[in-house]
Design a protein around this motif. Sequence first.
Motif, mmCIF file in Angstrom:
data_model
loop_
_atom_site.group_PDB
_atom_site.id
_atom_site.type_symbol
_atom_site.label_atom_id
_atom_site.label_comp_id
_atom_site.label_asym_id
_atom_site.label_seq_id
_atom_site.Cartn_x
_atom_site.Cartn_y
_atom_site.Cartn_z
ATOM 1 N N GLN A 29 7.930 6.754 -17.511
ATOM 2 C CA GLN A 29 7.229 7.591 -16.549
ATOM 3 C C GLN A 29 6.408 6.747 -15.592
ATOM 4 O O GLN A 29 6.358 7.007 -14.383
ATOM 5 N N ALA A 30 5.783 5.700 -16.128
ATOM 6 C CA ALA A 30 4.954 4.827 -15.290
ATOM 7 C C ALA A 30 5.796 4.127 -14.228
ATOM 8 O O ALA A 30 5.404 4.043 -13.055
ATOM 9 N N ILE A 31 6.940 3.617 -14.623
ATOM 10 C CA ILE A 31 7.825 2.926 -13.674
ATOM 11 C C ILE A 31 8.321 3.889 -12.607
ATOM 12 O O ILE A 31 8.320 3.577 -11.407
ATOM 13 N N GLN A 32 8.730 5.053 -13.023
ATOM 14 C CA GLN A 32 9.237 6.028 -12.061
ATOM 15 C C GLN A 32 8.139 6.511 -11.116
ATOM 16 O O GLN A 32 8.355 6.656 -9.915
ATOM 17 N N ASP A 33 6.956 6.760 -11.666
ATOM 18 C CA ASP A 33 5.843 7.203 -10.826
ATOM 19 C C ASP A 33 5.509 6.159 -9.766
ATOM 20 O O ASP A 33 5.348 6.474 -8.577
ATOM 21 N N ALA A 34 5.393 4.905 -10.192
ATOM 22 C CA ALA A 34 5.040 3.833 -9.255
ATOM 23 C C ALA A 34 6.125 3.655 -8.196
ATOM 24 O O ALA A 34 5.830 3.516 -6.999
ATOM 25 N N SER A 35 7.362 3.677 -8.608
ATOM 26 C CA SER A 35 8.467 3.478 -7.668
ATOM 27 C C SER A 35 8.540 4.618 -6.658
ATOM 28 O O SER A 35 8.734 4.394 -5.457
ATOM 29 N N TYR A 36 8.380 5.835 -7.146
ATOM 30 C CA TYR A 36 8.444 6.984 -6.234
ATOM 31 C C TYR A 36 7.258 6.982 -5.266
ATOM 32 O O TYR A 36 7.403 7.373 -4.102
ATOM 33 N N ASN A 37 6.105 6.518 -5.743
ATOM 34 C CA ASN A 37 4.947 6.416 -4.853
ATOM 35 C C ASN A 37 5.197 5.418 -3.734
ATOM 36 O O ASN A 37 4.799 5.638 -2.584
#
Length: 437
Positions: A405-413
Amino acid sequence: MSTTKKAQRVAIAGLSVAAVLASAACGGGGDAGSDESAAALDWDQKGPITFVQGKDNNNLVQPLLDKWNKEHPNEKVTFVQLSASADEQRQKMVDNANTNGASNYDVLYLDIVWTAEFAAKQWVHELPKDMFPTDGMLQPAVEGATYFDKLYAYPTSSDGALLFFRKDLLDKAGIKEAPKTWSDMKSACEKVKALPEGKGLDCYGGQFQKYEGLTCNITEIVNSAGGEFLDKDGKPQVNSEASLKGVQWLQDSFKDGTIPKAATTWMEEPSRQAFQDGKLVFLRNWPYVYSLMEAKDGSSKVNGKFGVAPLPGLEGPGVSTLGGHNLAISKTAKNLGTARDFIKWYGEEAQQKTAAQKATLAPTRESLYDDADLVKQLPYLPVLKESIATAKPRPQAVEYNDVTQAIQDASYNVISGKEPKATFEGLQTKLTELTQA
């Protein structure tokens, strides 16, 4: 990995399909080092077993099991078919392990990114290397089935991402080969879009919706820029200069239109459809899309017009994310001798060739990439072999729900416009906390 200290630090697991991670269950505890000796198990016990995997959309499994059962009438293998959802598949397997085998699962069809978790939590048996030889198999596939230098699953199918490109348009633009760098790709797009046939086309597509596909794509981008999520000691490195070059390229590509904004909603199928409908010059996707885009029934506008190549990178060829599935023996299995023999049989060249022909599953046997009949049917195989040979796994470890979730959140941001350095500095802090937990 070879030390317990490293195991404690590498709390990031291989990242499976996004929802899989969201439903990860607790339990099973312990580490790989506390598993009983594989040599002490009764590998001579034979009898009926079950084979457990997700929905068999290609009707591959049962005919193979029929073949085995005909040759081994006293060691019948029964197919336990789970849902098509990867998260539900994993949860059923976890439930089986944590309820002492109430579901009677013996041989498990594991996503390659589940290896670390299932091994560390002792949900599967170690496979003695003298009983399960991996000679002649693609090395990345073997490494993906290994945890702490021990084999926990038998490499059965592999996968690597490919760059699909409009060869007809590149030819008309005077471009003789597929781009090896991101800058070459952008330059090729500009030349193609200057053609009458290229008017209105978008340049590059991938999978950038907030799900596991985004993790695959950002891992490839970071690795293809010379960066990495974890170093050899399991320490996060997502804020390194090299990693940030990849992240910056991703944001810049959305800003300047190299990647269309619509790609923020794309998973594998929507991105495949965009390319197939003639809307993209380049597409990053898995090999399974090849046959769909070569369809001659009128459903594909790019039939006979595209080529395949390895992914491009910052300064040279890029790095694919490693995919695939392997066979493991559940800790609740009883007839280990049959499970062993069946797994080895299932991984033989003949069965892998059938899987490639019928379900386009990438073999782990190197010899099949030179099989004339198979290459004729699946012309992309030589390129796929090249992709897999240099592929890297998603971050490997045990507990990976929060990390995904952290990786996806950061990438999408970053895709949404937030400052890359600050965003990935935050991700670095988050991953450091998780690896030290």
